[in-house]
Scaffold this motif. Structure first.
Motif, PDB file in Angstrom:
ATOM      1  N   PHE A  76       0.827  -1.202   0.000  1.00 40.27           N
ATOM      2  CA  PHE A  76       0.000   0.000   0.000  1.00 40.27           C
ATOM      3  C   PHE A  76       0.871   1.266   0.000  1.00 40.27           C
ATOM      4  CE2 PHE A  76      -2.009   3.322   2.659  1.00 40.27           C
ATOM      5  CZ  PHE A  76      -3.077   3.641   1.844  1.00 40.27           C
ATOM      6  N   PHE A  77       1.884   1.264   0.858  1.00 42.52           N
ATOM      7  CA  PHE A  77       2.756   2.434   1.002  1.00 42.52           C
ATOM      8  C   PHE A  77       3.486   2.742  -0.309  1.00 42.52           C
ATOM      9  CE2 PHE A  77       6.932   4.275   2.267  1.00 42.52           C
ATOM     10  CZ  PHE A  77       6.472   5.456   2.829  1.00 42.52           C
ATOM     11  N   ARG A  78       4.049   1.705  -0.932  1.00 43.29           N
ATOM     12  CA  ARG A  78       4.786   1.949  -2.183  1.00 43.29           C
ATOM     13  C   ARG A  78       3.859   2.434  -3.303  1.00 43.29           C
ATOM     14  NH1 ARG A  78       7.406  -2.175  -0.065  1.00 43.29           N
ATOM     15  NH2 ARG A  78       6.108  -3.685  -1.159  1.00 43.29           N
ATOM     16  N   ASP A  79       2.646   1.890  -3.365  1.00 44.11           N
ATOM     17  CA  ASP A  79       1.680   2.366  -4.373  1.00 44.11           C
ATOM     18  C   ASP A  79       1.402   3.850  -4.188  1.00 44.11           C
ATOM     19  OD1 ASP A  79       1.500  -0.085  -5.480  1.00 44.11           O
ATOM     20  OD2 ASP A  79      -0.459  -0.618  -4.607  1.00 44.11           O
ATOM     21  N   GLU A  80       1.166   4.251  -2.941  1.00 47.96           N
ATOM     22  CA  GLU A  80       0.865   5.651  -2.663  1.00 47.96           C
ATOM     23  C   GLU A  80       2.083   6.537  -2.932  1.00 47.96           C
ATOM     24  OE1 GLU A  80      -2.230   6.979  -1.792  1.00 47.96           O
ATOM     25  OE2 GLU A  80      -2.758   4.938  -2.428  1.00 47.96           O
ATOM     26  N   MET A  81       3.259   6.041  -2.542  1.00 44.64           N
ATOM     27  CA  MET A  81       4.477   6.828  -2.746  1.00 44.64           C
ATOM     28  C   MET A  81       4.794   6.955  -4.232  1.00 44.64           C
ATOM     29  SD  MET A  81       5.468   8.072   0.099  1.00 44.64           S
ATOM     30  CE  MET A  81       6.912   8.815  -0.609  1.00 44.64           C
ATOM     31  N   GLN A  82       4.470   5.912  -4.988  1.00 43.75           N
ATOM     32  CA  GLN A  82       4.724   5.959  -6.436  1.00 43.75           C
ATOM     33  C   GLN A  82       3.938   7.114  -7.073  1.00 43.75           C
ATOM     34  OE1 GLN A  82       7.101   4.210  -8.125  1.00 43.75           O
ATOM     35  NE2 GLN A  82       6.562   5.699  -9.713  1.00 43.75           N
ATOM     36  N   LYS A  83       2.714   7.340  -6.581  1.00 43.80           N
ATOM     37  CA  LYS A  83       1.914   8.464  -7.092  1.00 43.80           C
ATOM     38  C   LYS A  83       2.646   9.776  -6.845  1.00 43.80           C
ATOM     39  CE  LYS A  83      -2.425   6.068  -6.035  1.00 43.80           C
ATOM     40  NZ  LYS A  83      -3.480   5.992  -4.996  1.00 43.80           N
ATOM     41  N   MET A  84       3.274   9.895  -5.663  1.00 37.55           N
ATOM     42  CA  MET A  84       4.019  11.128  -5.347  1.00 37.55           C
ATOM     43  C   MET A  84       5.273  11.250  -6.203  1.00 37.55           C
ATOM     44  SD  MET A  84       4.045  12.002  -1.336  1.00 37.55           S
ATOM     45  CE  MET A  84       3.062  10.834  -0.437  1.00 37.55           C
ATOM     46  N   VAL A  85       5.929  10.112  -6.449  1.00 35.79           N
ATOM     47  CA  VAL A  85       7.131  10.126  -7.298  1.00 35.79           C
ATOM     48  C   VAL A  85       6.752  10.642  -8.693  1.00 35.79           C
ATOM     49  CG1 VAL A  85       8.832   8.648  -8.449  1.00 35.79           C
ATOM     50  CG2 VAL A  85       8.341   8.315  -6.019  1.00 35.79           C
ATOM     51  N   ASP A  86       5.577  10.218  -9.170  1.00 35.17           N
ATOM     52  CA  ASP A  86       5.113  10.681 -10.485  1.00 35.17           C
ATOM     53  C   ASP A  86       4.752  12.163 -10.472  1.00 35.17           C
ATOM     54  OD1 ASP A  86       5.395   8.068 -11.281  1.00 35.17           O
ATOM     55  OD2 ASP A  86       3.265   7.563 -11.013  1.00 35.17           O
ATOM     56  N   GLU A  87       4.324  12.634  -9.314  1.00 36.52           N
ATOM     57  CA  GLU A  87       3.809  13.995  -9.206  1.00 36.52           C
ATOM     58  C   GLU A  87       4.898  15.043  -8.930  1.00 36.52           C
ATOM     59  OE1 GLU A  87       0.548  14.142  -6.452  1.00 36.52           O
ATOM     60  OE2 GLU A  87       0.713  16.307  -6.205  1.00 36.52           O
ATOM     61  N   PHE A  88       5.857  14.696  -8.066  1.00 41.98           N
ATOM     62  CA  PHE A  88       6.845  15.687  -7.622  1.00 41.98           C
ATOM     63  C   PHE A  88       8.208  15.445  -8.273  1.00 41.98           C
ATOM     64  CE2 PHE A  88       3.834  15.408  -4.064  1.00 41.98           C
ATOM     65  CZ  PHE A  88       3.519  16.744  -3.876  1.00 41.98           C
ATOM     66  N   ALA A  89       8.769  16.501  -8.870  1.00 42.10           N
ATOM     67  CA  ALA A  89      10.100  16.402  -9.476  1.00 42.10           C
ATOM     68  C   ALA A  89      11.179  16.142  -8.424  1.00 42.10           C
ATOM     69  CB  ALA A  89      10.420  17.680 -10.238  1.00 42.10           C
ATOM     70  N   LEU A  90      10.863  16.480  -7.168  1.00 43.22           N
ATOM     71  CA  LEU A  90      11.790  16.286  -6.063  1.00 43.22           C
ATOM     72  C   LEU A  90      12.148  14.805  -5.856  1.00 43.22           C
ATOM     73  CD1 LEU A  90      13.146  17.472  -3.432  1.00 43.22           C
ATOM     74  CD2 LEU A  90      10.911  17.216  -2.326  1.00 43.22           C
ATOM     75  N   PHE A  91      11.216  13.923  -6.215  1.00 42.56           N
ATOM     76  CA  PHE A  91      11.406  12.490  -5.953  1.00 42.56           C
ATOM     77  C   PHE A  91      11.753  11.741  -7.238  1.00 42.56           C
ATOM     78  CE2 PHE A  91       7.882  13.231  -2.616  1.00 42.56           C
ATOM     79  CZ  PHE A  91       8.796  13.750  -1.714  1.00 42.56           C
ATOM     80  N   LYS A  92      12.666  10.778  -7.106  1.00 48.96           N
ATOM     81  CA  LYS A  92      13.100  10.006  -8.272  1.00 48.96           C
ATOM     82  C   LYS A  92      12.466   8.618  -8.299  1.00 48.96           C
ATOM     83  CE  LYS A  92      17.623   9.536  -8.786  1.00 48.96           C
ATOM     84  NZ  LYS A  92      18.948  10.098  -9.036  1.00 48.96           N
ATOM     85  N   ALA A  93      12.405   7.963  -7.152  1.00 50.43           N
ATOM     86  CA  ALA A  93      11.864   6.597  -7.131  1.00 50.43           C
ATOM     87  C   ALA A  93      11.566   6.170  -5.702  1.00 50.43           C
ATOM     88  CB  ALA A  93      12.865   5.627  -7.754  1.00 50.43           C
ATOM     89  N   ILE A  94      10.713   5.167  -5.578  1.00 54.17           N
ATOM     90  CA  ILE A  94      10.468   4.508  -4.295  1.00 54.17           C
ATOM     91  C   ILE A  94      10.764   3.026  -4.510  1.00 54.17           C
ATOM     92  CG2 ILE A  94       7.991   4.289  -4.830  1.00 54.17           C
ATOM     93  CD1 ILE A  94       9.224   4.825  -1.259  1.00 54.17           C
ATOM     94  N   ARG A  95      11.468   2.427  -3.570  1.00 54.42           N
ATOM     95  CA  ARG A  95      11.746   0.996  -3.711  1.00 54.42           C
ATOM     96  C   ARG A  95      11.802   0.355  -2.335  1.00 54.42           C
ATOM     97  NH1 ARG A  95      17.676   2.354  -5.522  1.00 54.42           N
ATOM     98  NH2 ARG A  95      18.637   2.654  -3.501  1.00 54.42           N
ATOM     99  N   GLY A  96      11.652  -0.958  -2.296  1.00 54.40           N
ATOM    100  CA  GLY A  96      11.762  -1.674  -1.039  1.00 54.40           C
ATOM    101  C   GLY A  96      10.885  -2.902  -1.028  1.00 54.40           C
ATOM    102  N   LYS A  97      10.807  -3.516   0.150  1.00 51.31           N
ATOM    103  CA  LYS A  97       9.988  -4.706   0.351  1.00 51.31           C
ATOM    104  C   LYS A  97       9.370  -4.608   1.729  1.00 51.31           C
ATOM    105  CE  LYS A  97      11.085  -8.818  -2.242  1.00 51.31           C
ATOM    106  NZ  LYS A  97      12.007  -9.879  -2.499  1.00 51.31           N
ATOM    107  N   GLY A  98       8.100  -4.981   1.846  1.00 48.17           N
ATOM    108  CA  GLY A  98       7.453  -4.857   3.143  1.00 48.17           C
ATOM    109  C   GLY A  98       7.550  -3.426   3.622  1.00 48.17           C
ATOM    110  N   LEU A  99       7.906  -3.228   4.879  1.00 49.29           N
ATOM    111  CA  LEU A  99       8.035  -1.865   5.399  1.00 49.29           C
ATOM    112  C   LEU A  99       9.497  -1.424   5.508  1.00 49.29           C
ATOM    113  CD1 LEU A  99       5.073  -1.577   7.934  1.00 49.29           C
ATOM    114  CD2 LEU A  99       5.355  -0.380   5.742  1.00 49.29           C
TER     115      LEU A  99
END
Ligand SMILES: *Cc1c(COP(=O)(O)O)cnc(C)c1O
Length: 411
Positions: free
Chosen positions: A323-346
């Protein structure tokens, strides 16, 4: 009543403490579940969890109560005598993780050192490597702790410069590339006793290796009679959405190293697990620790593990992580400040869109702290996000909102 301000306490650390850390300027005084409070009473979500030592949440009542009970009964005997907790704890942990034996230590680095010593001894006595020629293969970008031997095979200049001369007998290969491992094994296989690996490289910046990498490495280790040594100090105990991160590929390690959340942040407890063919190379007098296996540690760690099982923290971490990565991915797409989100679990990392030398990740973490969320940059412009696994979905949504709001106002 507390008579100090945060600034006064920061000044005390500055003046009287060695400057071996560079903390975010908040002074924490209290913790409960996924939250902590500073000395002025300001509330924060803890998105570091003491580098994943507090998976069970701050001051978990069951672990704290167990500690209190044991504190009033018996705390330390040394291993000169048997104690009434160690055997029960060893049986519990070995059965939980499927190994014959456990060797108890205190800090993570000590447990890594222990595994390296066992691997070398096994190399000489079982694999019959010629004396003084044993090699342990490690991975580029590794983090296994801070002792002189461990920093000898680090590539982090900050961690190793001017702490030389370094311990010999290590070869480092590219992480995530099993061909690189195959190549070293092909050249030096008869002298290699162990392959030490983090299933996800936490400190380096949450590098998740390609799917199948760990399994391929396990197969290579079997082919070349090399011990597969999994350092799960950060990735283990439910953090990545399984009890162990190697469980994703059904890898069976020859040695498993645990620490951090093994005690839920209540007390330093670490351990090495192995089967008899490996662990039995250690005989009385050959390795030990005054505090290792003390009854307080054993009581706390057993309860800390049982809490992880009873509260289904692995499943929780798995679901909340997705859930967290899905939501963060939306922010990565939205904000130029962010490049990527990655990980597993929490165990996740947010990559900031800037050079590794820039201060952007640090400044963003300071801004997050002002808005009530504590995180810390790791190498380069990478921010690790690792809340206690007891965080609720509603709280996580609140945290995502804090991150979004901070990004919107960040300059
Ligand atoms: C934190 C960590 C260590 C070292 O543990 P300490 O308790 O700090 O000595 C070793 N390996 C990994 C993967 C870690 O994350």
């Amino acid at each position: 009543m507390n008579t100090f301000t945060s600034q006064e306490l920061i000044d005390l650390e500055e003046k009287y403490g060695a400057h071996n850390y560079h903390p975010i300027p908040v002074v924490l005084d209290k913790g409960k579940e996924a939250k902590v409070w500073d000395i002025e009473g300001k509330e924060y979500f803890d998105f570091l969890s003491a580098y994943s030592a507090v998976n069970q949440g701050h001051c978990h009542p069951r672990i704290v109560n167990k500690a209190k009970e044991q504190l009033e009964k018996l705390t330390l005997t040394s291993r000169a005598f048997y104690n009434s907790e160690l055997g029960k704890y060893e049986q519990y942990v070995t059965q939980l993780f499927g190994f014959d034996k456990l060797l108890p230590m205190n800090s993570g680095a000590e447990a890594v050192e222990t595994a390296l010593k066992i691997a070398r001894k096994w190399g000489y006595e079982v694999k019959q490597i010629p004396n003084d020629e044993a090699i342990i293969v490690v991975c580029d970008g590794n983090f296994h702790g801070r002792t002189t031997t461990i920093i000898s095979f680090s590539n982090d200049e900050e961690a190793r410069k001017n702490f030389n001369p370094y311990t010999k007998g290590f070869i480092s290969v590219e992480y995530g590339n099993h061909d690189a491992l195959a190549e070293v094994f092909a050249t030096h296989g008869d002298k290699i006793c162990g392959f030490l690996v983090e299933p996800i490289q936490g400190e380096a910046g949450v590098y998740v290796p390609p799917a199948g990498y760990l399994k391929a490495c396990e197969t290579l280790c079997k082919e070349h009679n090399v011990l597969f040594i999994a350092d799960e100090i950060q990735t283990g105990i439910a953090r990545t959405g399984k009890m162990l991160a190697i469980d994703y590929e059904e890898v069976e390690a020859s040695m498993l190293i645990l620490g951090k959340a093994l005690s839920g942040g209540v007390y330093p407890v670490s351990a090495v697990l192995a089967n008899d063919d490996v662990m039995n190379v250690i005989k009385p007098g050959q390795h030990g620790s005054t505090y290792g296996g003390n009854p307080l540690a054993c009581a706390i760690a057993q309860e800390a593990l049982q809490v992880v099982l009873d509260e289904n923290l692995a499943e929780k971490a798995f679901e909340l992580g997705n859930f967290f990565r899905d939501e963060m991915q939306k922010m990565v797409d939205e904000f130029a400040l962010f490049k990527a989100i990655r990980g597993k679990g929490l165990l996740n990392a947010l990559l900031i869109n800037d050079t590794p030398e820039s201060e952007t990740a640090w400044n963003f973490c300071v801004a997050l702290a002002k808005n009530g969320l504590l995180a810390k940059p790791t190498h380069g412009n990478i921010i690790r996000f690792a809340p206690p696994l007891v965080i609720t979905k509603d709280q996580l949504i609140e945290c995502i909102e804090i991150i979004r709001k901070t990004a919107q106002n960040f300059k």
